[in-house]
Design a protein around this motif. Structure first.
Motif, mmCIF file in Angstrom:
data_model
loop_
_atom_site.group_PDB
_atom_site.id
_atom_site.type_symbol
_atom_site.label_atom_id
_atom_site.label_comp_id
_atom_site.label_asym_id
_atom_site.label_seq_id
_atom_site.Cartn_x
_atom_site.Cartn_y
_atom_site.Cartn_z
ATOM 1 N N ASN A 235 58.495 2.743 55.684
ATOM 2 C CA ASN A 235 58.506 4.214 56.225
ATOM 3 C C ASN A 235 58.228 5.316 55.265
ATOM 4 O O ASN A 235 57.385 6.173 55.720
ATOM 5 C CB ASN A 235 59.880 4.333 56.761
ATOM 6 C CG ASN A 235 60.010 4.107 58.245
ATOM 7 O OD1 ASN A 235 59.776 4.657 59.083
ATOM 8 N ND2 ASN A 235 60.606 2.970 58.683
ATOM 9 N N VAL A 236 58.435 5.132 54.064
ATOM 10 C CA VAL A 236 58.303 5.936 53.224
ATOM 11 C C VAL A 236 56.648 6.131 52.977
ATOM 12 O O VAL A 236 56.017 7.221 52.892
ATOM 13 C CB VAL A 236 58.920 5.925 51.728
ATOM 14 C CG1 VAL A 236 58.506 6.700 50.820
ATOM 15 C CG2 VAL A 236 60.458 5.977 51.768
ATOM 16 N N LEU A 237 56.032 4.945 52.845
ATOM 17 C CA LEU A 237 54.514 4.891 52.536
ATOM 18 C C LEU A 237 53.612 5.170 53.671
ATOM 19 O O LEU A 237 52.520 5.182 53.443
ATOM 20 C CB LEU A 237 54.251 3.458 52.116
ATOM 21 C CG LEU A 237 55.004 3.141 50.329
ATOM 22 C CD1 LEU A 237 54.744 1.601 50.247
ATOM 23 C CD2 LEU A 237 54.444 4.199 49.492
ATOM 24 N N VAL B 282 58.071 5.156 46.190
ATOM 25 C CA VAL B 282 59.016 4.908 47.031
ATOM 26 C C VAL B 282 60.158 5.607 46.579
ATOM 27 O O VAL B 282 61.102 6.245 46.954
ATOM 28 C CB VAL B 282 58.963 3.449 47.500
ATOM 29 C CG1 VAL B 282 60.451 3.433 48.076
ATOM 30 C CG2 VAL B 282 57.952 3.196 48.505
ATOM 31 N N GLU B 283 60.484 5.108 45.206
ATOM 32 C CA GLU B 283 61.639 5.640 44.369
ATOM 33 C C GLU B 283 61.574 6.926 44.158
ATOM 34 O O GLU B 283 62.934 7.701 44.542
ATOM 35 C CB GLU B 283 61.748 5.065 43.161
ATOM 36 C CG GLU B 283 62.978 5.109 42.360
ATOM 37 C CD GLU B 283 63.439 4.495 40.888
ATOM 38 O OE1 GLU B 283 64.270 5.149 40.102
ATOM 39 O OE2 GLU B 283 62.771 3.577 40.758
ATOM 40 N N ASN C 218 67.406 12.696 48.383
ATOM 41 C CA ASN C 218 68.861 12.360 47.884
ATOM 42 C C ASN C 218 69.314 11.114 48.898
ATOM 43 O O ASN C 218 70.385 11.005 49.364
ATOM 44 C CB ASN C 218 69.765 13.257 48.179
ATOM 45 C CG ASN C 218 69.758 14.699 47.302
ATOM 46 O OD1 ASN C 218 69.219 14.422 46.169
ATOM 47 N ND2 ASN C 218 70.208 15.655 47.873
ATOM 48 N N LEU C 219 68.239 10.134 48.888
ATOM 49 C CA LEU C 219 68.415 8.710 49.568
ATOM 50 C C LEU C 219 68.555 7.496 48.937
ATOM 51 O O LEU C 219 69.028 6.500 49.257
ATOM 52 C CB LEU C 219 67.399 8.554 50.885
ATOM 53 C CG LEU C 219 68.167 7.836 51.941
ATOM 54 C CD1 LEU C 219 69.262 8.161 52.439
ATOM 55 C CD2 LEU C 219 66.842 7.780 53.012
ATOM 56 N N ILE D 279 57.492 13.821 52.050
ATOM 57 C CA ILE D 279 57.564 14.235 50.423
ATOM 58 C C ILE D 279 56.750 13.313 49.930
ATOM 59 O O ILE D 279 55.534 13.603 49.044
ATOM 60 C CB ILE D 279 58.692 14.243 49.645
ATOM 61 C CG1 ILE D 279 59.607 15.352 50.267
ATOM 62 C CG2 ILE D 279 58.335 14.136 48.322
ATOM 63 C CD1 ILE D 279 61.072 15.171 49.662
ATOM 64 N N ALA D 280 56.497 12.189 50.479
ATOM 65 C CA ALA D 280 55.215 11.074 49.779
ATOM 66 C C ALA D 280 53.936 11.361 49.524
ATOM 67 O O ALA D 280 53.307 10.959 48.842
ATOM 68 C CB ALA D 280 55.646 9.616 50.623
ATOM 69 N N VAL D 281 53.368 12.056 50.726
ATOM 70 C CA VAL D 281 52.289 12.427 50.660
ATOM 71 C C VAL D 281 51.859 13.595 49.915
ATOM 72 O O VAL D 281 50.609 14.226 49.903
ATOM 73 C CB VAL D 281 51.694 12.677 52.160
ATOM 74 C CG1 VAL D 281 51.714 11.315 53.221
ATOM 75 C CG2 VAL D 281 52.352 13.735 52.791
ATOM 76 N N ARG D 282 52.800 14.320 49.183
ATOM 77 C CA ARG D 282 52.740 15.347 48.193
ATOM 78 C C ARG D 282 52.238 16.648 48.897
ATOM 79 O O ARG D 282 51.204 17.086 48.476
ATOM 80 C CB ARG D 282 51.755 14.961 47.052
ATOM 81 C CG ARG D 282 52.195 13.834 46.238
ATOM 82 C CD ARG D 282 53.231 14.341 45.317
ATOM 83 N NE ARG D 282 53.771 13.197 44.421
ATOM 84 C CZ ARG D 282 54.623 12.258 44.623
ATOM 85 N NH1 ARG D 282 55.639 12.391 45.501
ATOM 86 N NH2 ARG D 282 54.889 11.626 43.588
ATOM 87 N N PRO D 283 52.916 17.053 49.883
ATOM 88 C CA PRO D 283 52.545 18.308 50.732
ATOM 89 C C PRO D 283 52.528 19.567 49.786
ATOM 90 O O PRO D 283 53.227 19.408 48.939
ATOM 91 C CB PRO D 283 53.411 18.218 51.948
ATOM 92 C CG PRO D 283 54.536 17.671 51.329
ATOM 93 C CD PRO D 283 54.196 16.610 50.326
#
Length: 259
Positions: A105-107, A126-127, A134-135, A164-168
């Motif tokens: 899901n994160v990726l 992911v980390e 905060n998860l 956040i993972a896609v660095r917006p």
């Protein structure tokens, strides 16, 4: 990361219907901006124009400009998919992909954008994304489990981690706490306050107390009546909107006299 948004004379149409009329405003970087107003006044519609998400509805289009650090997101040749990677969206109800693990899901957004990423880099991303949301401490031992198995509040933070993972540069949130219990709401509000250190955050909320707690500036939208377009009535620092508004309609709304 974190960019200024300048909106110039924006009008939003669905076919022949004018939904939002003539919005001009500046949304500051590294701050939280809240949109408030009664249902149907166009605030969520306007929010979706900031990353061209409204375009998934047939017949929707805009007039005017949305500039992200000077670049018009509606200029000819601008790819809407690229816009949505720059300006992420978190929706009203948590929407993790039910068949995917927490990790996947994160990726998901990264893979959707066809970015190739090494396993070690993916693990690091992911980390870092889950920590930013905060998860991490709550899910680090079950990353291979379905994201749908998390609580509602955890699912919403997972969706924020995915964004956040896609660095917006910007994170848009459309009533992100409306489906959550008070404890989960507090966790998301705390997260919003932390995110503004790195991102431009824009949130739609019906909760006056929430707007007062988390935002630096607040925009009040209203509508003259059924079938009329939504308009921006007043936009100012949050404390001013709630304590010393300039417009009577704003005062009536934040004091609970209508809406």
């Amino acid at each position: 990361m974190s960019k200024r948004i300048d909106v110039e004379h924006l009008k939003v149409y669905y076919g022949d219907f004018l939904a939002v009329d003539d919005i001009t405003m500046q949304i500051e970087p590294r701050a939280v901006t809240a949109f408030i107003g009664p249902s149907g006044c166009g605030k969520s519609t306007f929010l979706r124009t900031l990353n061209r998400m409204h375009e998934v509805i047939p017949g929707a289009y805009v007039e005017g400009k949305v500039n992200l650090d000077g670049e018009n997101l509606y200029a000819k040749g601008v790819d809407p998919v690229r816009v949505r990677s720059q300006v992420g969206m978190v929706f009203q109800r948590p929407n993790p992909f039910p068949t995917m693990s927490i990790r996947d899901n994160v990726l998901a957004g990264v893979k959707l954008n066809s970015r190739r990423i090494a396993r070690s880099d993916a693990d690091e991303l992911v980390e870092s994304s889950l920590r930013s949301a905060n998860l991490w401490n709550e899910v680090k031992d079950r990353l291979d489990k379905p994201g749908s198995g998390l609580s509602g509040g955890q699912q919403q933070r997972l969706c924020i981690a995915r964004s956040i993972a896609v660095r917006p540069d910007v994170i848009l949130m459309d009533e992100p706490c409306s489906a959550l219990d008070p404890i989960s709401t507090l966790a998301v509000e705390d997260l919003i306050n932390e995110l503004k250190a790195e991102y431009t955050v824009v949130i739609v909320t019906h909760n006056m107390q929430q707007a007062a707690r988390v935002s630096d500036k607040t925009a009040f939208f209203n509508i003259a009546g059924t079938g009329k377009p939504g308009r921006l009535i007043e936009y100012a620092p949050t404390q001013e909107i709630f304590n010393k508004p300039q417009e009577k309609a704003t005062e009536d709304y934040v004091s609970g006299r209508f809406g």
